[in-house]
Each structure stands twice: as structure tokens, then as C-alpha cells.
Design a protein around this motif. Sequence first.
Motif, PDB file in Angstrom:
ATOM      1  N   LEU A   1       0.692  -1.265   0.182  1.00  0.00           N
ATOM      2  CA  LEU A   1      -0.160   0.052   0.216  1.00  0.00           C
ATOM      3  C   LEU A   1       0.858   1.226   0.078  1.00  0.00           C
ATOM      4  CD1 LEU A   1      -2.762  -0.979   2.499  1.00  0.00           C
ATOM      5  CD2 LEU A   1      -3.032  -0.496   0.177  1.00  0.00           C
TER       6      LEU A   1
ATOM      7  N   PRO B   1     -13.530   2.579   6.768  1.00  0.00           N
ATOM      8  CA  PRO B   1     -13.410   2.911   5.403  1.00  0.00           C
ATOM      9  C   PRO B   1     -12.289   3.725   4.778  1.00  0.00           C
ATOM     10  CG  PRO B   1     -15.090   4.232   6.078  1.00  0.00           C
ATOM     11  CD  PRO B   1     -14.839   3.313   7.316  1.00  0.00           C
TER      12      PRO B   1
ATOM     13  N   LYS C   1      -9.446   3.517   6.051  1.00  0.00           N
ATOM     14  CA  LYS C   1      -7.908   3.060   6.672  1.00  0.00           C
ATOM     15  C   LYS C   1      -6.756   3.451   6.021  1.00  0.00           C
ATOM     16  CE  LYS C   1      -6.136  -1.337   8.386  1.00  0.00           C
ATOM     17  NZ  LYS C   1      -6.112  -2.692   8.383  1.00  0.00           N
ATOM     18  N   GLY C   2      -5.795   4.033   6.607  1.00  0.00           N
ATOM     19  CA  GLY C   2      -4.662   4.311   6.086  1.00  0.00           C
ATOM     20  C   GLY C   2      -4.628   5.867   5.542  1.00  0.00           C
ATOM     21  N   ARG C   3      -5.733   6.416   5.312  1.00  0.00           N
ATOM     22  CA  ARG C   3      -5.876   7.659   4.807  1.00  0.00           C
ATOM     23  C   ARG C   3      -6.030   8.659   6.000  1.00  0.00           C
ATOM     24  NH1 ARG C   3      -8.159   5.899  -0.149  1.00  0.00           N
ATOM     25  NH2 ARG C   3      -6.483   5.035  -0.949  1.00  0.00           N
TER      26      ARG C   3
END
Lengths: 164, 379
Positions: free
Chosen positions: B63, B117, B119-121
Motif C-alpha cells: 500500500l 472505510p 483506513k490508512g488515509r
Amino acid sequence: MELLMPGLGLIFWMTVAFGIVLFILKKYAWEPILQVMYAREQQLEKTFTDAKRIEHEMTQLDTMKSTKIAEAEKAYDEMIAKAHADAEKIISEAREKAADEAREIGEKTEEMIEKYKEEAFRQIKSQISALSMDIAEKVLTEELSDRNRNSHYVSKLLDEIKVN
Amino acid sequence: MIIVSVSLYGDRKMVRHHCRMCLLAVMLLFTHLAAYGAERDVTAGQAEKYELDARKIIVDHVLDSYEWHLFDIGDRNVSIYLPVILFYENGFYLFSSKRLAHGTKAYKNFAIAQEGPHKGRIIRVLDDGSTPDPHASYIVDLSITKTVLAVFIASLLICLLFVKVGAKYRKAETYHTPRGLPLFFEPIIMFVRDHIAILAIGPDRYHRFMPYLLTVFFFIFINNLLGLVPFFPGGVNVTGNISVTFVLAMFTFFTTHWYANKSYWKHMFNMPGVPAFLKFPIPVMPVIEIAGAFIKPFTLMIRLFANMTAGHMVILSLTTLIFVLGSVSMVMGYSISPLAVLFLVFLNFLKILVSFLQAYIFTLFSAFFFGMAVPKESH
């Protein structure tokens, strides 16, 4: 799911970066490269067609050369043949002329012989007539004494000479 | 697919033989893993605390992220902290991702979501530093992330490389044989021209698409190769990122429709040679055709993304396998490593091939779409 979610920031930067790369490469890389490749290919093609053309011309020249040679040979043969024929002709003409001349000379000689013969006959005749006259004179002088007896005989003699 | 693609190139018999050997190796590996799994269930209680979270490691590597993790020295994490750029409610925020401390801290009420939703942002959090703000509006996040930086580095590299090559061509005597870099790249350029552009578009209409096709080919190819380099500035899963493949597919989509001629639009809205009842009153054919126009770039996007991500995951899985097993028992880790390394070497060679192949496929399909957009006006 994180994997499949496009991110706005990355899309934005990627669009900018790829757009710039596309523009720069198009202007400074692909155009000159493709142009040179195209020009080179054109040149190669031209070289090939030139070679083909030259080869064609060479074969043409070859055939032309051989035809020329054949023609020259033919002309040479003709000339030789003509020369031979001419020579023959000249020789035969000379021969004919010589024969003619010889015949002419012969004819002239004959004529002259004839003439001399006639001349000689005439001279002989005149001499014979003179001689005859002399003989006749002598006979006459001899016979005058007996003219009547010999006159018949003289005329008979003269007649005989004329026949000859 | 990989086996098929391998057998397309080189000596078929040999390749088939090698493939068989490799399949055998994979089967052996899985047998080992199955045995290991059965064993682990028994000793689960003791082993769990040492266990590495392999899934997290793999997914994190694949990612995007706000920092570029280089390596660890002991417990120290050495990373490049990249700038975070946000537009939020008429405000502009620019700060280092170090302030977010790998997602453990919040800065100015911004934090990296650990689940949900997004996640990671980066999301808006409440003052406690972890609860997502339920009333937050949309954050425009233009941060320079790891993938963005990798794209920039790759773009710079590609530009430098090909501008240099182009400069050589500008000076070149056309009839000279290319030397150096041009000698290396010209056959590939020729391949793209003869076996992609001319093949798919046609010898009289391919010219205007050449710059795009070449750019996209080398962009994907070089990014794929850089993704195989395990250290900075490589190792980023650029072409296996859906945003990147989305943008590439969009470029193909817009190029297709920018250059599309009358015949293409006619085929889309009023397909000739099709009975009228398929167009009116229910426009079945136009709907199918329009859907097709979007599905085509979509397949491009998914194909490249899935292939590259899968490749990265397989390589990472094999690498982590050593450490996962090693965390269970040292003997296991050491005994699996020769096999894993052998297989990794093979996989890396395969990935070089796949790098080329995926660039080729993306370019070829783009060219096919262009070819469909500019058909000869024969109908």
C-alpha cells in the motif's frame, strides 16, 4: 478494500507527473528518435531501390553490350564477305577485260595479217602481172614471129592466173 | 498465465521443463506449510507472542503511505517523512508526516485512520486524537506520499534517460548504426512500433499514437523494474497501485475518444448492420457500446494493478515466510531460507519478464483501443 480504493492525491500527482513526462518525452525524445528512425529507414529503402535500379541498368548494359558485339561481329562478317565478293568481282572483271583485250589484239592481228596478206597478194599479183608481162613480152617477142600461132595461147595463160 | 507467458518466449521445451520443476518446488513448499500449520495449531498458545503479523507487513509494503520506511536499526525506525498537504474547509495545511508518528498521534486534529472505510488515509479526528469526527467534511488530500515520490523519481529518471537518448538522435547522422543508449533502446522502440502500434492500429494511422504508446510502455516498464529493487528509491508498488493504473487507463480512455473518428461514434450510437429494434425504443446496442467504452480502460486498470500487486505479494510472502518460521523456531527459519531464497531468485527473474509483459500488454491493448477508435471509414 484499501487496495482497491483510488486516492485523490495520488491520482492528481500521477496525472501531473505522467502528463509532464508525456509532454517532455514527446517533444525531446520520441519526435527526434522516430524522425531519425524513419529517415534511416527511408535511406535504407532508397539504397535498396538504388541498388535494384543499378542492377537492372547493369543487366541492361550487359545485354546492350552483347547485342553490340553481335552486331559488330555481324558487320565484320559482312564486310569480309563483301570484300571477298569484291575481290572476286575485280578478278573476274580483270580476267574478262584481259580476255577481251586478248581477243581484240587477236582480231587486230588477224586483220593486219589479212591486210598484209592482201597487200602481199596484190604485190604478188602486180609482180606476177609484171612477170607475166615480161613473159608475155618475151613470149611475144619470141612468138611475134609467129603471132597468129601464139596469141591464142597467151590469153589462155592469163585466164589461168586469174583463177588463182 | 505466467506459465503461458513464459512459454511464449524462448525455447518452449526447456521452459516447460523449468516450469514443471518450479511447480514441483511450489508444491513441496505448500506441503511444508501445511505440515507447519498443523503443528502450529498444537503449539499455538506458546508461539503466538513471537509471531510476526505477516499480513500486516505484506499489505503495508504493497500500500501507499505517508512516510517512506527505509529500514530498522534495532528498534529504531529509519524513514523519510514526506510532506502532508491538505485542503480542508478553506484551509491549507502543510506539515511533515513525522507529526503523525506512524499513525499513533494526531496533529491539528488530523490523524491516519487505523480502521474503517478510510483506513490508512488521513481523517479528521476529535480532540481526543483517535475518534473520527462524525461531522467532518471532505478532506482534499494532495500529500506527497511514498507512491507519489516514487512516481516523481521514476518520471525524473525516465525524462533524463530519454531526453539524453533523444539528444543523441538530434545530433546523429541518420545513416549511422546507433551506439550506446540508443542501441539499447532502439530495438525496444522498434518493437513497440512494429509489433504494437502498426499491428494494432494499422500502418497508415499509427503515427499520432506513437508518443503516447512509447511513453506509457516505458513508464510502466521502468516503474515495474524499479518496483523490483528492494531498497530506496525502488521497491514501491507503483504500477500495482490502483490510482496509478487508473490514471494510465484514463489517459488511454481520453486519447481514444479524443482521436476517435466519425465511424467510431457512429458504431457507438447507431451501429450499422444491426436490426432497428435493438436500437429503438430500448437502445440496447448503444448501451452495450457505451458500457464497453468504459469497461475497456477498466480492464486495463485492473489487469496491471492485479498482476503487479500479486507479484509483490508473492515475493513479500516468501520473504516473510523465513521470518515467520524463524519466529517459531530458529531451525525452521534457517531450514526454509535456502528454499525460499532459491524461489525468490526464480520469482525475481519471472518478475523481470512480467514487468516487460505487463508493459507490453497495457500498451498493446491501448493500441487496440486506438485502432478501434480510428477504423478505416469502410462501412
